[in-house]
Every structure is written in C-alpha cells, then in structure tokens.
Design a protein around this motif. Structure first.
Motif, PDB file in Angstrom:
ATOM      1  N   SER A  39       0.836  -1.197   0.000  1.00 63.12           N
ATOM      2  CA  SER A  39       0.000   0.000   0.000  1.00 63.12           C
ATOM      3  C   SER A  39       0.876   1.254   0.000  1.00 63.12           C
ATOM      4  CB  SER A  39      -0.896   0.017   1.243  1.00 63.12           C
ATOM      5  OG  SER A  39      -1.481   1.294   1.438  1.00 63.12           O
ATOM      6  N   PRO A  40       0.507   2.281  -0.784  1.00 59.73           N
ATOM      7  CA  PRO A  40       1.281   3.526  -0.794  1.00 59.73           C
ATOM      8  C   PRO A  40       1.159   4.301   0.521  1.00 59.73           C
ATOM      9  CG  PRO A  40      -0.735   3.788  -2.057  1.00 59.73           C
ATOM     10  CD  PRO A  40      -0.623   2.328  -1.732  1.00 59.73           C
ATOM     11  N   PHE A  41       0.223   3.877   1.377  1.00 55.88           N
ATOM     12  CA  PHE A  41       0.006   4.570   2.653  1.00 55.88           C
ATOM     13  C   PHE A  41       0.749   3.917   3.812  1.00 55.88           C
ATOM     14  CE2 PHE A  41      -3.926   5.183   0.160  1.00 55.88           C
ATOM     15  CZ  PHE A  41      -3.907   6.563   0.040  1.00 55.88           C
ATOM     16  N   GLY A  46       0.560   6.104  10.774  1.00 48.49           N
ATOM     17  CA  GLY A  46       0.538   6.900  12.003  1.00 48.49           C
ATOM     18  C   GLY A  46      -0.090   8.269  11.788  1.00 48.49           C
ATOM     19  N   THR A  47       0.183   8.868  10.646  1.00 48.66           N
ATOM     20  CA  THR A  47      -0.387  10.182  10.323  1.00 48.66           C
ATOM     21  C   THR A  47      -1.895  10.097  10.196  1.00 48.66           C
ATOM     22  OG1 THR A  47       1.621  10.615   9.046  1.00 48.66           O
ATOM     23  CG2 THR A  47      -0.194  12.159   8.773  1.00 48.66           C
ATOM     24  N   LEU A  48      -2.368   9.087   9.475  1.00 41.95           N
ATOM     25  CA  LEU A  48      -3.805   8.909   9.260  1.00 41.95           C
ATOM     26  C   LEU A  48      -4.522   8.616  10.569  1.00 41.95           C
ATOM     27  CD1 LEU A  48      -3.572   6.687   6.044  1.00 41.95           C
ATOM     28  CD2 LEU A  48      -4.326   9.071   6.141  1.00 41.95           C
ATOM     29  N   PHE A  49      -3.937   7.706  11.354  1.00 40.78           N
ATOM     30  CA  PHE A  49      -4.536   7.323  12.636  1.00 40.78           C
ATOM     31  C   PHE A  49      -4.652   8.532  13.566  1.00 40.78           C
ATOM     32  CE2 PHE A  49      -3.879   6.131  17.072  1.00 40.78           C
ATOM     33  CZ  PHE A  49      -4.886   5.198  17.277  1.00 40.78           C
ATOM     34  N   GLY A 126      -6.812  -5.300   9.511  1.00 39.19           N
ATOM     35  CA  GLY A 126      -5.996  -5.466   8.318  1.00 39.19           C
ATOM     36  C   GLY A 126      -6.634  -4.744   7.163  1.00 39.19           C
ATOM     37  N   THR A 127      -6.411  -3.439   7.056  1.00 35.11           N
ATOM     38  CA  THR A 127      -7.026  -2.649   6.007  1.00 35.11           C
ATOM     39  C   THR A 127      -6.012  -1.712   5.359  1.00 35.11           C
ATOM     40  OG1 THR A 127      -8.768  -1.031   5.489  1.00 35.11           O
ATOM     41  CG2 THR A 127      -7.739  -0.856   7.648  1.00 35.11           C
ATOM     42  N   THR A 128      -6.180  -1.492   4.070  1.00 33.01           N
ATOM     43  CA  THR A 128      -5.349  -0.527   3.352  1.00 33.01           C
ATOM     44  C   THR A 128      -6.158   0.725   3.033  1.00 33.01           C
ATOM     45  OG1 THR A 128      -5.922  -1.589   1.238  1.00 33.01           O
ATOM     46  CG2 THR A 128      -3.900  -2.323   2.330  1.00 33.01           C
ATOM     47  N   ASN A 129      -7.380   0.770   3.539  1.00 32.37           N
ATOM     48  CA  ASN A 129      -8.259   1.914   3.293  1.00 32.37           C
ATOM     49  C   ASN A 129      -7.884   3.050   4.251  1.00 32.37           C
ATOM     50  OD1 ASN A 129     -10.414   3.777   3.253  1.00 32.37           O
ATOM     51  ND2 ASN A 129     -11.854   2.189   2.643  1.00 32.37           N
ATOM     52  N   PRO A 130      -7.364   4.168   3.741  1.00 35.81           N
ATOM     53  CA  PRO A 130      -6.933   5.257   4.630  1.00 35.81           C
ATOM     54  C   PRO A 130      -8.066   5.862   5.447  1.00 35.81           C
ATOM     55  CG  PRO A 130      -6.954   5.978   2.339  1.00 35.81           C
ATOM     56  CD  PRO A 130      -7.144   4.498   2.324  1.00 35.81           C
ATOM     57  N   PHE A 131      -9.277   5.884   4.885  1.00 31.17           N
ATOM     58  CA  PHE A 131     -10.411   6.452   5.607  1.00 31.17           C
ATOM     59  C   PHE A 131     -10.817   5.567   6.785  1.00 31.17           C
ATOM     60  CE2 PHE A 131     -10.812   8.106   1.259  1.00 31.17           C
ATOM     61  CZ  PHE A 131     -10.777   9.463   1.538  1.00 31.17           C
ATOM     62  N   ILE A 133      -8.665   3.721   8.489  1.00 30.83           N
ATOM     63  CA  ILE A 133      -7.624   3.951   9.501  1.00 30.83           C
ATOM     64  C   ILE A 133      -7.920   5.236  10.278  1.00 30.83           C
ATOM     65  CG2 ILE A 133      -5.161   4.424   9.867  1.00 30.83           C
ATOM     66  CD1 ILE A 133      -4.595   2.680   7.411  1.00 30.83           C
ATOM     67  N   ILE A 134      -8.364   6.278   9.570  1.00 31.80           N
ATOM     68  CA  ILE A 134      -8.749   7.535  10.224  1.00 31.80           C
ATOM     69  C   ILE A 134      -9.910   7.300  11.178  1.00 31.80           C
ATOM     70  CG2 ILE A 134      -9.775   9.820   9.835  1.00 31.80           C
ATOM     71  CD1 ILE A 134      -8.195   9.937   7.195  1.00 31.80           C
ATOM     72  N   LEU A 135     -10.893   6.499  10.732  1.00 33.36           N
ATOM     73  CA  LEU A 135     -12.063   6.199  11.564  1.00 33.36           C
ATOM     74  C   LEU A 135     -11.665   5.453  12.833  1.00 33.36           C
ATOM     75  CD1 LEU A 135     -15.118   6.070  12.045  1.00 33.36           C
ATOM     76  CD2 LEU A 135     -15.184   3.995  10.647  1.00 33.36           C
ATOM     77  N   ILE A 136     -10.748   4.495  12.702  1.00 35.50           N
ATOM     78  CA  ILE A 136     -10.291   3.738  13.873  1.00 35.50           C
ATOM     79  C   ILE A 136      -9.589   4.671  14.864  1.00 35.50           C
ATOM     80  CG2 ILE A 136      -8.755   1.905  14.675  1.00 35.50           C
ATOM     81  CD1 ILE A 136      -9.248   0.567  11.922  1.00 35.50           C
ATOM     82  N   GLY A 137      -8.777   5.592  14.341  1.00 36.75           N
ATOM     83  CA  GLY A 137      -8.133   6.577  15.201  1.00 36.75           C
ATOM     84  C   GLY A 137      -9.154   7.391  15.969  1.00 36.75           C
ATOM     85  N   ALA A 138     -10.259   7.746  15.287  1.00 35.64           N
ATOM     86  CA  ALA A 138     -11.328   8.498  15.938  1.00 35.64           C
ATOM     87  C   ALA A 138     -11.974   7.678  17.053  1.00 35.64           C
ATOM     88  CB  ALA A 138     -12.377   8.901  14.898  1.00 35.64           C
ATOM     89  N   LEU A 139     -12.174   6.383  16.808  1.00 38.11           N
ATOM     90  CA  LEU A 139     -12.780   5.515  17.829  1.00 38.11           C
ATOM     91  C   LEU A 139     -11.889   5.388  19.057  1.00 38.11           C
ATOM     92  CD1 LEU A 139     -14.225   2.662  15.554  1.00 38.11           C
ATOM     93  CD2 LEU A 139     -15.508   4.473  16.720  1.00 38.11           C
TER      94      LEU A 139
END
Length: 265
Positions: A39-41, A46-49, A126-131, A133-139
């Motif tokens: 994944s390019p991300f 860490g940034t996304l999270f 186990g996800t490559t979806n950046p959105f 990862i952002i959602l998990i960080g929010a949770l």
C-alpha cells in the motif's frame, strides 16, 4: 495557565499521547500489514490514525469549551479514567512481555499488541483503506482517559476566547501527529529491512514499549496515592519524544549501513 504556555503544554501532551502503548501497537500492526500489501500509505499509517484521533479530541475540546462553565465531570470520573489507564498499561506490558518471550526461540515475527485493538473488527485490523484507519483513530479517542485529559486543559483555558479550546485541540492533534508519523516511519524502516537487524530492532522496540507501559502504569498508581510525587509531565513528554526521534535516526542509519554492506558484497 495562560497564553503561549498553555498551548506549549498541550502541544507536549500531544507529543506524549502519541506514544500511548495502544497507539504504538495499532500503528505497528497496520504499518506491517500495509507494507505487505504494498500500500502507498504504509509509511503514513501513524499520520492517518492520529488525524482521526486528534480530530475527535479537537471536537471534544470545542464542545467541552461551550458547556464547561455549566458542567464538570464528577471526581469519580477522573478516578475511573485514571485506573482504566493504570490497568490498561499494566496489561499491555504483560501481554507484550509474553509475546516477546514466546517468539524468542521461534521463527515467528514479533508484533506489538494493544488492548483497544482487541475490540476492533477483524476487517479494520488489516485494512489498506486510509479512511478506515482515520475512523479507527477516531474511535480510539472515545476512551475515558482521553476525554478526562481533554477536560483538564479545556478547564485550564478558563475565560479565554470561546475558540481557545478548539485551537488547543488542534495543537494537541499536531503534536500527536508528529509522534505517530515518526513511529510509523520507524516501523516501516524495520519491516522494510528483513535482515537480522530489522528483526532485532522490532524486538528492541517491543521491550521499550514493555518498559514504558509498566513504568507509566506504576507511576500513575503511585502518584494516585501520593500526589506529592508527581513530576513535570512536559519534561517527560519531551524526553519520550526525543527518545522516539533518536530511535528513528538510529534505525535509518543502521538500515542504510546494512544495505550498503549488502551492495558491496
């Protein structure tokens, strides 16, 4: 606490919060997964999270800033949040100690483990979806200790501008994003280097997390009963951040040296 000193304090809190053991465990696992999936991300996990996590903190600070004059959390909430943090850190230290010992003599790769990640659906682990990862960080930001900490510096903002709590939340987010971005860069470097150094560096990071988790857990428990022993957390935050930064520089240097040795053979 007024003006720039409050903003500096919250920024350092953000730097230190980025070193939360659950953060490091999630970022470690997701960075490894994204690297394997090409994944390019992968290096930006860490940034996304922390963007998702910090966004919720900033929003919470803004809301608390509007209602804090008419509402405060009862003392029992702070006590509950403190002990949740103490027990969580102790369990994280124990869990990773077990994993380090278990994988020592086997060929299985060591991977950091956290507690909050246990409650996340397998898809999100186990996800490559950046959105996602952002959602998990929010949770992750909905934990009691995070809300309690946010309430403390929102209250410290006092009678300043109504936008101050929100701005403090954004400053907190920036500090956390810096730390978590460096962490994902460190993990990315380690997994990219499949040599013995890369594996040894992963285990070293594991022991660092174990020591950090146990140390903070025992410190919080001791100061809960002995408030006089509390130390300046700004200094602690800066020291921990500088340690992570030095770890990143060390891993980059050793990885580059290992690659040069391979190319010269």
């Amino acid at each position: 606490m007024e003006g720039l000193s409050l903003f500096a304090f919250v920024f350092v809190l953000g730097l230190r919060h980025g070193l939360d053991a659950d953060h490091l465990a999630f970022i470690d696992g997701q960075t490894r997964y994204n690297w394997r999936m090409e994944s390019p991300f992968s290096r930006w996990v860490g940034t996304l999270f922390s963007f998702g996590h910090g966004g919720v903190v900033a929003l919470t600070a803004g809301v608390l800033g509007m209602v804090m004059s008419n509402f405060t959390f009862p003392p029992s909430f702070d006590t509950f949040a403190s002990w949740v943090s103490i027990l969580s850190l102790f369990l994280i230290g124990t869990l990773n100690t077990y994993n380090l010992i278990r994988t020592r003599s086997s060929k299985e790769e060591f991977q950091l483990s956290g507690l909050k990640g246990k409650f996340i659906p397998k898809l999100a682990k186990g996800t490559t979806n950046p959105f996602l990862i952002i959602l998990i960080g929010a949770l992750f930001a909905l934990a009691a200790e995070t809300v309690s900490q946010t309430a403390v510096w929102t209250l410290a903002a006092g009678n300043s501008s109504s936008y101050t709590p929100l701005l403090l939340g954004l400053v907190f987010m920036v500090g956390m994003m810096i730390t978590d971005t460096i962490d994902s860069f460190v993990v990315h470097k380690m997994v990219k280097d499949s040599s013995k150094f890369g594996q040894a560096a992963s285990r070293l990071m594991g022991w660092v997390i174990v020591v950090l988790a146990y140390s903070v857990s025992f410190y919080l428990a001791f100061t809960f009963f002995n408030p006089w022993a509390e130390i300046d957390f700004e200094i602690v935050g800066v020291i921990l951040f500088l340690f992570l930064l030095s770890m990143f520089i060390f891993v980059c240097f050793k990885a580059k040296k290992a690659n040069n040795s391979i190319q010269s053979v």
